[in-house]
Design a protein around this motif. Structure first.
Motif, PDB file in Angstrom:
ATOM      1  N   THR A  48       5.076  -1.014 -14.628  1.00 39.99           N
ATOM      2  CA  THR A  48       4.683   0.156 -13.842  1.00 39.99           C
ATOM      3  C   THR A  48       5.193  -0.009 -12.412  1.00 39.99           C
ATOM      4  O   THR A  48       5.048  -1.080 -11.809  1.00 39.99           O
ATOM      5  N   GLY A  49       5.779   1.061 -11.885  1.00 42.28           N
ATOM      6  CA  GLY A  49       6.268   1.010 -10.515  1.00 42.28           C
ATOM      7  C   GLY A  49       6.941   2.293 -10.100  1.00 42.28           C
ATOM      8  O   GLY A  49       6.764   3.349 -10.722  1.00 42.28           O
ATOM      9  N   VAL A  50       7.745   2.211  -9.046  1.00 43.74           N
ATOM     10  CA  VAL A  50       8.375   3.373  -8.420  1.00 43.74           C
ATOM     11  C   VAL A  50       9.868   3.387  -8.755  1.00 43.74           C
ATOM     12  O   VAL A  50      10.544   2.359  -8.581  1.00 43.74           O
ATOM     13  N   PRO A  51      10.407   4.509  -9.231  1.00 47.01           N
ATOM     14  CA  PRO A  51      11.851   4.574  -9.459  1.00 47.01           C
ATOM     15  C   PRO A  51      12.614   4.316  -8.163  1.00 47.01           C
ATOM     16  O   PRO A  51      12.305   4.920  -7.130  1.00 47.01           O
ATOM     17  N   LEU A  52      13.597   3.414  -8.208  1.00 45.28           N
ATOM     18  CA  LEU A  52      14.371   3.107  -7.011  1.00 45.28           C
ATOM     19  C   LEU A  52      15.105   4.340  -6.499  1.00 45.28           C
ATOM     20  O   LEU A  52      15.282   4.509  -5.287  1.00 45.28           O
ATOM     21  N   ALA A  53      15.515   5.219  -7.385  1.00 42.34           N
ATOM     22  CA  ALA A  53      16.234   6.429  -6.978  1.00 42.34           C
ATOM     23  C   ALA A  53      15.418   7.266  -5.999  1.00 42.34           C
ATOM     24  O   ALA A  53      15.974   7.911  -5.099  1.00 42.34           O
ATOM     25  N   LEU A  54      14.097   7.255  -6.154  1.00 39.33           N
ATOM     26  CA  LEU A  54      13.219   8.025  -5.276  1.00 39.33           C
ATOM     27  C   LEU A  54      13.345   7.548  -3.827  1.00 39.33           C
ATOM     28  O   LEU A  54      13.461   8.354  -2.892  1.00 39.33           O
ATOM     29  N   LEU A  55      13.367   6.224  -3.639  1.00 44.07           N
ATOM     30  CA  LEU A  55      13.449   5.684  -2.289  1.00 44.07           C
ATOM     31  C   LEU A  55      14.861   5.774  -1.731  1.00 44.07           C
ATOM     32  O   LEU A  55      15.043   5.951  -0.518  1.00 44.07           O
ATOM     33  N   LEU A  56      15.865   5.669  -2.579  1.00 41.39           N
ATOM     34  CA  LEU A  56      17.240   5.823  -2.099  1.00 41.39           C
ATOM     35  C   LEU A  56      17.488   7.256  -1.615  1.00 41.39           C
ATOM     36  O   LEU A  56      18.222   7.485  -0.652  1.00 41.39           O
ATOM     37  N   ALA A  57      16.861   8.207  -2.274  1.00 40.38           N
ATOM     38  CA  ALA A  57      16.965   9.594  -1.805  1.00 40.38           C
ATOM     39  C   ALA A  57      16.280   9.754  -0.455  1.00 40.38           C
ATOM     40  O   ALA A  57      16.743  10.506   0.413  1.00 40.38           O
TER      41      ALA A  57
ATOM     42  N   ALA B  37       8.852  -2.526  -9.645  1.00 37.57           N
ATOM     43  CA  ALA B  37       7.621  -2.701 -10.410  1.00 37.57           C
ATOM     44  C   ALA B  37       6.606  -3.569  -9.683  1.00 37.57           C
ATOM     45  O   ALA B  37       6.955  -4.582  -9.074  1.00 37.57           O
ATOM     46  N   TYR B  38       5.350  -3.149  -9.761  1.00 39.40           N
ATOM     47  CA  TYR B  38       4.238  -3.966  -9.265  1.00 39.40           C
ATOM     48  C   TYR B  38       3.186  -4.196 -10.345  1.00 39.40           C
ATOM     49  O   TYR B  38       2.264  -4.988 -10.155  1.00 39.40           O
ATOM     50  N   GLY B  39       3.313  -3.512 -11.477  1.00 38.26           N
ATOM     51  CA  GLY B  39       2.356  -3.662 -12.567  1.00 38.26           C
ATOM     52  C   GLY B  39       3.013  -4.143 -13.838  1.00 38.26           C
ATOM     53  O   GLY B  39       4.179  -3.826 -14.115  1.00 38.26           O
TER      54      GLY B  39
ATOM     55  N   ASP C 288       0.837  -1.197   0.000  1.00 37.25           N
ATOM     56  CA  ASP C 288       0.000   0.000   0.000  1.00 37.25           C
ATOM     57  C   ASP C 288       0.879   1.256   0.000  1.00 37.25           C
ATOM     58  O   ASP C 288       0.566   2.242  -0.688  1.00 37.25           O
ATOM     59  N   ASP C 289       1.962   1.222   0.775  1.00 38.28           N
ATOM     60  CA  ASP C 289       2.901   2.353   0.773  1.00 38.28           C
ATOM     61  C   ASP C 289       3.484   2.566  -0.624  1.00 38.28           C
ATOM     62  O   ASP C 289       3.575   3.700  -1.106  1.00 38.28           O
ATOM     63  N   MET C 290       3.859   1.473  -1.277  1.00 37.10           N
ATOM     64  CA  MET C 290       4.470   1.570  -2.607  1.00 37.10           C
ATOM     65  C   MET C 290       3.510   2.206  -3.608  1.00 37.10           C
ATOM     66  O   MET C 290       3.901   3.056  -4.409  1.00 37.10           O
TER      67      MET C 290
END
Length: 401
Positions: free
Chosen positions: A162-171, A208-210, A118-120
């Motif tokens: 589809t998903g979240v760029p890893l760079a976003l979470l590393l930042a 990716a989750y999609g 859900d957070d992702m």
């Protein structure tokens, strides 16, 4: 414009060859009779029962560690249906409840995180169309040319991820000085681990989750998968549960004794992530038969882990003369590219092949050139040119048959 006129001439000739069948007139459907109601609606769409494309699954004494191959000889366009995407498993397919699954980011970071799915999904997302190829795709070609395109080249597929760029979470976690690697760990029985350079993670890695417009399939890493665009499939860790930031690689089994390239002099290339430019003709290809002389669309797929496919060249005479094929738009970087060439089979034997050139200028090599450079000790990262023999009777085999 010249190509359009040429294509139109081909079509007109084909129409003439078809004879009166194109001019059946308004009474063509008179014998059909009344039409009955079709099947009722359902909760999930199914393909026509007349479509028979299926994945080939290699036999294994331990099927949990098996692989399956996309039927690229039957593919249309550049997107692989999720149900036909190739698979490679080292410990079976786990059943993971997305409501309890978490991704932990820890190690050399200032603020470790534990994220639910859900957070992702609340985070800013991106969608990219990418090719995914197993590092062992075409492994048999090192020793002998394969008989058909599915079993030789079918561990490659194209999807929209589809998903979240890893760079976003590393930042967000704050990478500490001295860190240079990220160790990805999967949630399967073998606890797949791969070491990823921090530079890649900060560049274009995706959580990716999609896949293809819906949640990805369990066999593809549900509920979360690391996607490293352009890199061998094994580095795209499925069922992702942990990302540990470190100062050095882990030298895990699947990046040392496996998925490395043993050279003729006894040394080994390791961390050979990037999949180089490759192409193959899917029609006509081994095991198929042309029903007769006439016009055909010669077609196939090309891709490169280094970026966009710049051009694809096709030979009809075993490599003496090469001509450019038409590339289907859009041509996306690190994605499957469909190429096409109108070809009139005149009943004489032909030796056909394709070679891809990517935007870096890299040219797909011949099998002989690959073996001269790297020997035959390795089973990974094969991208040699594939030649097919179209016999006078229309049957298609590899050139070694």
């Amino acid at each position: 414009m010249r190509h359009q006129r040429s294509s139109r001439r081909h079509i007109l000739r084909l129409g003439a060859a078809a004879g009166g069948g194109l001019l059946a007139g308004p009474n063509a459907f008179a014998a059909e009779g009344p039409r009955r109601l079709g099947a009722p609606l359902g909760p999930y769409g199914e393909r026509s029962p007349f479509e028979k494309a299926v994945r080939y699954t290699r036999e294994s004494k331990t099927p949990e560690t098996g692989s399956s191959f996309t039927p690229i000889q039957d593919s249309l366009g550049t997107i692989t249906p999720s149900a036909l995407h190739y698979e490679r498993h080292h410990g079976g397919i786990p059943t993971i409840d997305p409501t309890t699954h978490r991704l932990v980011i820890h190690g050399l970071v200032g603020r470790p995180l534990s994220l639910s799915m859900d957070d992702m999904r609340r985070l800013p997302s991106v969608t990219r169309t990418l090719v995914l190829e197993c590092g062992g795709n075409s492994a048999g070609e090192w020793v002998a040319p394969g008989a058909d395109v599915q079993r030789s080249y079918g561990m490659v597929s194209g999807s929209e991820w589809t998903g979240v760029p890893l760079a976003l979470l590393l930042a967000e976690v704050g990478v500490r000085p001295g860190a240079s690697w990220v160790i990805a760990e999967g949630g399967d029985a073998c606890r797949m681990e791969r070491s990823v350079p921090l530079s890649k993670a900060l560049n274009d890695s995706l959580l990716a989750y999609g896949q293809n417009g819906e949640a990805m399939r369990p066999a593809q890493g549900y509920p979360l998968r690391l996607i490293n665009p352009g890199w061998e499939g094994n580095a795209n860790v499925k069922w992702l549960r942990s990302l540990r930031v470190t100062e050095q690689p882990y030298m895990a089994r699947d990046e040392t004794s496996k998925y490395s390239d043993l050279m003729p002099d006894g040394t080994a290339r390791i961390f050979t992530y990037e999949m180089e430019a490759k192409s193959v003709i899917t029609f006509p290809s081994g095991g198929q038969t042309l029903p007769g002389v006439g016009l055909y669309e010669l077609t196939g797929l090309a891709w490169s882990g280094r970026g966009q496919v710049d051009r694809v060249e096709v030979t009809l005479d075993g490599g003496q003369v090469w001509q450019r094929a038409e590339l289907q738009a859009p041509r996306l970087p690190i994605a499957l590219t469909r190429f096409r060439l109108a070809w009139r089979f005149d009943g004489r034997e032909a030796i056909i092949a394709s070679r891809a050139v990517d935007e870096t200028g890299y040219v797909q090599p011949t099998r002989e050139a690959l073996i001269a450079a790297r020997g035959t000790n390795s089973i990974y990262h094969y991208n040699g040119i594939k030649f097919w023999r179209v016999r006078a009777d229309g049957t298609v085999t590899n050139v070694g048959a």
